[in-house]
Design an enzyme around this catalytic site. Structure first.
Site, mmCIF file in Angstrom:
data_model
loop_
_atom_site.group_PDB
_atom_site.id
_atom_site.type_symbol
_atom_site.label_atom_id
_atom_site.label_comp_id
_atom_site.label_asym_id
_atom_site.label_seq_id
_atom_site.Cartn_x
_atom_site.Cartn_y
_atom_site.Cartn_z
ATOM 1 N N ASP A 173 -9.529 -14.764 -22.912
ATOM 2 C CA ASP A 173 -9.404 -14.089 -21.609
ATOM 3 C C ASP A 173 -10.701 -13.360 -21.282
ATOM 4 O O ASP A 173 -11.115 -12.469 -22.015
ATOM 5 C CB ASP A 173 -8.243 -13.092 -21.666
ATOM 6 C CG ASP A 173 -7.837 -12.566 -20.295
ATOM 7 O OD1 ASP A 173 -8.733 -12.353 -19.451
ATOM 8 O OD2 ASP A 173 -6.638 -12.351 -20.076
ATOM 9 N N HIS A 177 -7.340 -16.089 -17.765
ATOM 10 C CA HIS A 177 -6.797 -14.734 -17.627
ATOM 11 C C HIS A 177 -5.271 -14.773 -17.557
ATOM 12 O O HIS A 177 -4.707 -15.393 -16.660
ATOM 13 C CB HIS A 177 -7.370 -14.100 -16.367
ATOM 14 C CG HIS A 177 -7.004 -12.672 -16.170
ATOM 15 N ND1 HIS A 177 -6.986 -11.751 -17.193
ATOM 16 C CD2 HIS A 177 -6.638 -11.989 -15.055
ATOM 17 C CE1 HIS A 177 -6.635 -10.566 -16.713
ATOM 18 N NE2 HIS A 177 -6.407 -10.699 -15.425
ATOM 19 N N SER A 237 -2.597 -7.935 -16.116
ATOM 20 C CA SER A 237 -3.921 -7.342 -15.990
ATOM 21 C C SER A 237 -3.824 -5.830 -15.725
ATOM 22 O O SER A 237 -3.231 -5.108 -16.544
ATOM 23 C CB SER A 237 -4.684 -8.081 -14.883
ATOM 24 O OG SER A 237 -6.059 -7.833 -14.935
#
Length: 548
Positions: free
Chosen positions: A488, A516, A253
């Site tokens: 995602d 995610h 991320s």
């Protein structure tokens, strides 16, 4: 203000910082083409060049010690040897433009390789911004990483500047954070509030928080130096002082942005890099980030509703559109009528419920628990037939790292806004922000009003940034593996596509899945691909798509 309910009931404005899933992922794959030799994994005296003026930082010695409770980094105190934890702190400049000035500390936690001797050192970042690598490190043995990876590598989690056990941003008491997250301290506005009213409310909330951050953060100047470029420079010092001539790195991320920034600054120091659930560095506006995420979360919620309705015991009836509307109406009803939870002092408000619904969307494995939480909150699975928001509150608290005793672990809730504003200087004006707000709400009737006016918030934040968002190429870096998940919600798939295209040595691995990030939760195909690269230097086949 609400497209769900046309009543004139007051609505609270609350700027929710971009949520980050601290969960890491798993998946596997096959075949290979390009590779990185084992020479880039060398440990021992670091041979990379040292930036002028930073010699004393690069040459400092690191003293690893058994992690202690008073350090906030407790883990099997006193143990040594394979598979055990140790802690250290490293000194870095507060301001890289003034390396002879004030300094700050960066906290690290290391899990020694399970093998008698490590083949390398793997640095990890769980995301955020504001996620703690120190806190997440113990999870590498609970399915986050493969057994082969933790057998071979010393794994180091670190807290970036401003975060966790490093010199950290401190703004709110636990009680104040409870109030902020619940929305009870937000500005009440009517549903038909004008753009001027909304922007003013956002600016007022940001200014109040800024004052608390300045009063409680030591040194207060840290708030001006929590940008990702500075964090990437810290990371190169960590690489050097731990004796690595090249950096091997796995970032999730926001950690992909930190990794890409590092690769752009220090391409010759890049070893084997895996960037999972990518941020697109070329997006210059935080409003565009919010718009893409609004679309992502709304799409993820639709996927959940469809999955829920295809099984039994789903609290949502009718079509997918009907199910979406039922969730939206439920969230709207909480504005005036919060529902009870297991904590008599903390009813489930709309703000908390939005977080509680969003969190399970980060991992499709949690969708059945979301169905239970919604059933309880809608009064369909309780003994007395009355709504109970306890499970949704649990999910909301999980994302905020709030314990049952009311204390918060880490400071991710406070660091995320300061770092985002340092990385995304406010752009646009009142007219463009109002236009973005309308687009965000249209894209996500469910979550959109919680993602609006991020640029207006950063404009009100009293620590302006001169950073410029632009495409990252990292010319000269070794191959960089970028992983994108098609479903995602937090880092939409197109961001991973874009980053892989931008990086001169980037290559995209696609996982067809929901949630995610991928490594640690996707399956054998992704796990094999990542492990083959990190352990053998063998990149997966070009264009590989995993579906397991």
């Amino acid at each position: 203000m609400s497209t769900v309910n046309a009543s004139s009931r007051p609505r609270r404005i609350k700027v929710l910082a971009v949520m980050s899933a601290l969960a890491a992922a798993a998946a596997l794959s096959s075949c290979g083409s390009s590779s990185v030799s084992d020479a880039t994994q060398a440990t021992g005296a670091a041979s990379a060049s040292v930036p002028a003026g930073l010699e004393s930082f690069y040459s400092q010695s690191v003293e690893w010690y058994p992690c202690k409770k008073e350090d906030g980094m407790t883990e099997r105190s006193g143990d040594t040897g394979p598979g055990t934890m140790s802690c250290a702190r490293v000194t870095v400049p507060l301001d890289y433009n003034n390396p002879g000035g004030e300094t700050i500390q960066i906290a690290m936690k290391k899990r020694s390789a399970s093998a008698d001797s490590a083949t390398g050192t793997l640095f990890i970042n769980p995301g955020g911004p504001g996620g703690s690598g120190v806190d997440i490190l113990p999870q590498v043995t609970t399915g986050m990483f493969s057994k082969d990876l933790i057998t071979a590598y010393d794994v180091i989690g670190f807290d970036p500047r401003g975060v966790g056990d490093s010199t950290a941003i401190d703004c709110l008491t636990d009680a104040e954070l409870d109030a902020e997250r619940s929305g009870t301290e937000s500005t009440d506005l009517p549903d038909d509030a004008t753009g001027d009213q909304k922007r003013a409310a956002v600016a007022d909330e940001t200014t109040k928080r800024e004052a608390k951050c300045e009063a409680n953060t030591t040194p207060a100047a840290l708030l001006d130096h929590v940008d990702t470029v500075s964090a990437a420079k810290d990371l190169d010092i960590l690489r050097a002082v731990t004796g690595n001539s090249a950096l091997t790195y796995l970032g999730y991320s926001y950690g992909t942005y930190l990794g890409a920034t590092y690769a752009d600054l220090f391409p010759g120091n890049v070893g084997r890099f895996v960037l999972d659930g990518a941020i697109d560095p070329s997006i210059s506006s935080s409003g565009q980030v919010a718009l893409d995420q609004a679309k992502g979360f709304e799409s993820a919620l639709r996927a959940y509703v469809e999955s829920c309705q295809s099984g039994s015991d789903c609290p949502l009836s009718g079509s997918v559109d009907d199910g979406m509307k039922q969730i939206q109406d439920f969230l709207t009803s909480l504005e005036a009528n919060p529902i009870k939870t297991s904590d008599d002092n903390r009813p489930l408000t709309r703000s908390l419920a939005i977080s509680g619904v969003m969190v399970p969307l980060y991992q499709s494995e949690a969708w059945p628990q979301l169905s239970v939480a919604l059933s309880q909150a809608m009064g369909q699975m309780t003994q007395d037939g009355k709504p109970d928001g306890s499970t949704l509150l649990y999910f909301a608290d999980l994302s905020a790292q709030r314990g049952n005793d009311g204390t918060y672990q880490g400071n991710g809730n406070e660091a995320i806004g300061a770092i985002n504003c340092a990385d995304f200087p406010a752009k646009g004006d009142a007219a463009s922000w109002d236009k973005e707000a309308a687009e965000i709400k249209e894209a996500s009737p469910t979550f959109g009003d919680s993602l609006q006016y991020s640029d207006a918030s950063c404009q009100a934040w009293g620590h302006p940034s001169g950073n410029e968002r632009k495409a990252i190429h990292a010319s000269g870096a070794n191959p960089i593996l970028v992983i994108g998940t098609t479903g995602d919600p937090a880092t939409p798939y197109q961001w991973s596509q874009s980053l892989a295209d931008q990086l001169d040595s980037g290559q995209l691995l696609t996982w067809k899945g929901n949630g995610h990030t991928a490594y640690g939760r996707a399956g054998k195909c992704v796990t094999t691909a990542v492990d083959d690269y990190l352990l053998k230097g063998t990149m997966p086949a070009e264009g590989l798509t995993c579906e397991d």
